[in-house]
Scaffold this active site. Structure first.
Site, mmCIF file in Angstrom:
data_model
loop_
_atom_site.group_PDB
_atom_site.id
_atom_site.type_symbol
_atom_site.label_atom_id
_atom_site.label_comp_id
_atom_site.label_asym_id
_atom_site.label_seq_id
_atom_site.Cartn_x
_atom_site.Cartn_y
_atom_site.Cartn_z
ATOM 1 N NE ARG A 108 -3.788 0.915 2.113
ATOM 2 C CZ ARG A 108 -4.961 1.169 2.700
ATOM 3 N NH1 ARG A 108 -5.049 2.021 3.696
ATOM 4 N NH2 ARG A 108 -6.058 0.565 2.274
ATOM 5 C CG HIS A 135 -8.599 0.493 -2.377
ATOM 6 N ND1 HIS A 135 -7.800 -0.559 -1.996
ATOM 7 C CD2 HIS A 135 -9.246 0.896 -1.245
ATOM 8 C CE1 HIS A 135 -7.953 -0.779 -0.701
ATOM 9 N NE2 HIS A 135 -8.828 0.085 -0.222
ATOM 10 C CD GLN A 138 -13.088 -0.971 -0.110
ATOM 11 O OE1 GLN A 138 -12.189 -0.759 0.680
ATOM 12 N NE2 GLN A 138 -14.318 -1.304 0.275
ATOM 13 C CG ASP A 232 -13.216 7.271 -0.526
ATOM 14 O OD1 ASP A 232 -13.089 7.261 0.716
ATOM 15 O OD2 ASP A 232 -12.273 7.047 -1.311
ATOM 16 C CB CYS A 273 -13.890 2.241 0.711
ATOM 17 S SG CYS A 273 -13.411 3.980 0.750
ATOM 18 N NE ARG A 318 -11.075 -4.242 1.326
ATOM 19 C CZ ARG A 318 -10.044 -3.422 1.649
ATOM 20 N NH1 ARG A 318 -10.259 -2.384 2.420
ATOM 21 N NH2 ARG A 318 -8.836 -3.617 1.157
#
Ligand code: CP
Ligand code: NVA
Length: 331
Positions: A108, A135, A138, A232, A273, A318
């Site tokens: 990440r 991402h 996700q 988001d 998310c 997740r």
């Protein structure tokens, strides 16, 4: 045809066919079933993975750790300051060293090119745990969550992303929707619209899948009849805090409110998310409230806590989806 993802890296969804993505979603449901029924699944016993985080994380880090342990693997975590990577050792050298010790690498951080370079040099699967551009892990969780709420069917559903529609999560949503035949709407001011080249790529993918891609600044038009409303945060990790003022001005009309949800389909769900600034109970949100007088940012607390909100199912998924991705690429 049987799907085999062994040895593949998971860097962005543009690299995967719709059938490969559907396979990962199916595996996610299966791993969730195993976990909920306490059925052991140490399918990767004897393997080891390393997690590299240059940005902070709760869900992604914990998902990789728990999923790794459930699969029977050894898990090493390297925080942003405790390795030589980039400071004293190039990405190519780091990748070749880690590839000799580990069976898989999670990264990440900031640039997409860095995670692509890790994959090019390491010789083992590399999983993108979020970059400035995408991402992808996700998305497998999000599509699984949507299937759970719409009888396992994604084709033809309308998903509207509200707000900063050019960030990593929005970019990935546009790609996955275009690949899987959903109708994707980026509801945003022109300044926050996704990059033209990615839009064109996704329009072409949507033409093949039966989905569509639309950029719309009119909120009422965008959300009419939508089954999924997604948002988001307005300032992503790595962006300067000074941006809050301009983003609040620009994106406040795109906040997800109860009035907005009422214009969507009667069975609409809300996704995010996470983490979310739906109240002032965090350091950053409290600071933003002190400076700019706004206590709810991209979504109101009312919507976040409502019966339509599926954000904690999404967060749980997740872990199941990351387990599916690791299993599929390692075995
Ligand atoms: N959604 C997500 O990636 O959360 P974290 O930043 O906590 O990993
Ligand atoms: N767009 C957000 C997503 C966090 C999971 C960020 O990059 O900070």
């Amino acid at each position: 045809m049987a799907i085999d993802l062994t040895g593949r890296s998971f860097l962005k969804l543009l690299d995967f066919t719709p059938d490969e993505i559907r396979y990962l979603i199916k595996l996610t449901h299966e791993f969730k079933h195993l976990k909920h029924n306490h059925i052991p699944h140490k399918y990767c016993e004897g393997k080891n993975i390393v997690l590299l985080f240059e940005k902070t994380s709760t869900r992604t880090r914990c998902s990789f750790e728990v999923a790794g342990h459930d699969l029977g693997m050894g898990v090493t975590y390297l925080d942003p300051h405790s390795s030589q990577m980039a400071k004293k050792e190039s990405i190519a050298d780091t990748a070749r060293v880690l590839g000799r010790m580990f069976d898989g690498i999670e990264y990440r951080g900031y640039s997409q090119s860095l995670v692509e370079e890790l994959a090019a040099y390491s010789g083992v699967p590399v999983w993108n745990g979020l970059t400035d551009d995408f991402h992808p892990t996700q998305m497998i969780a999000d599509m699984t969550t949507i299937e759970e709420n719409f009888d396992g069917n994604l084709q033809g559903l309308k998903l509207v992303f509200m707000g900063d529609a050019r960030n990593n999560v929005a970019n990935s949503l546009m790609v996955v929707c275009a690949k899987l035949g959903l109708h994707y709407v980026a509801c945003c001011p022109p300044e926050s619209a996704p990059a033209d080249d990615l839009v064109v790529t996704c329009e072409n993918l949507a033409a093949e899948s039966g989905g569509s891609v639309c950029i719309e600044s009119d909120v009422a038009k965008a959300v009419a009849g939508a089954q999924i409303i997604y948002t988001d945060i307005w300032v992503s990790m790595g962006e300067p805090a000074e941006l809050w003022e301009s983003r609040i001005k620009l994106l406040s009309p795109y906040r997800v409110t109860a009035e907005l949800m009422a214009q969507a389909a009667p069975d609409a769900i809300f996704l995010h998310c996470l983490p979310s600034f739906h109240d002032n109970k965090t350091e950053i949100a409290a600071e933003v409230e002190k400076r700019y007088g706004v206590s709810e940012l991209e979504v109101t607390d009312e919507v976040f806590e409502s019966a339509q909100s599926r954000v904690f199912d999404e967060a749980e998924n997740r872990m199941h989806s990351i387990k599916a991705i690791m299993y599929a690429t390692l075995n």
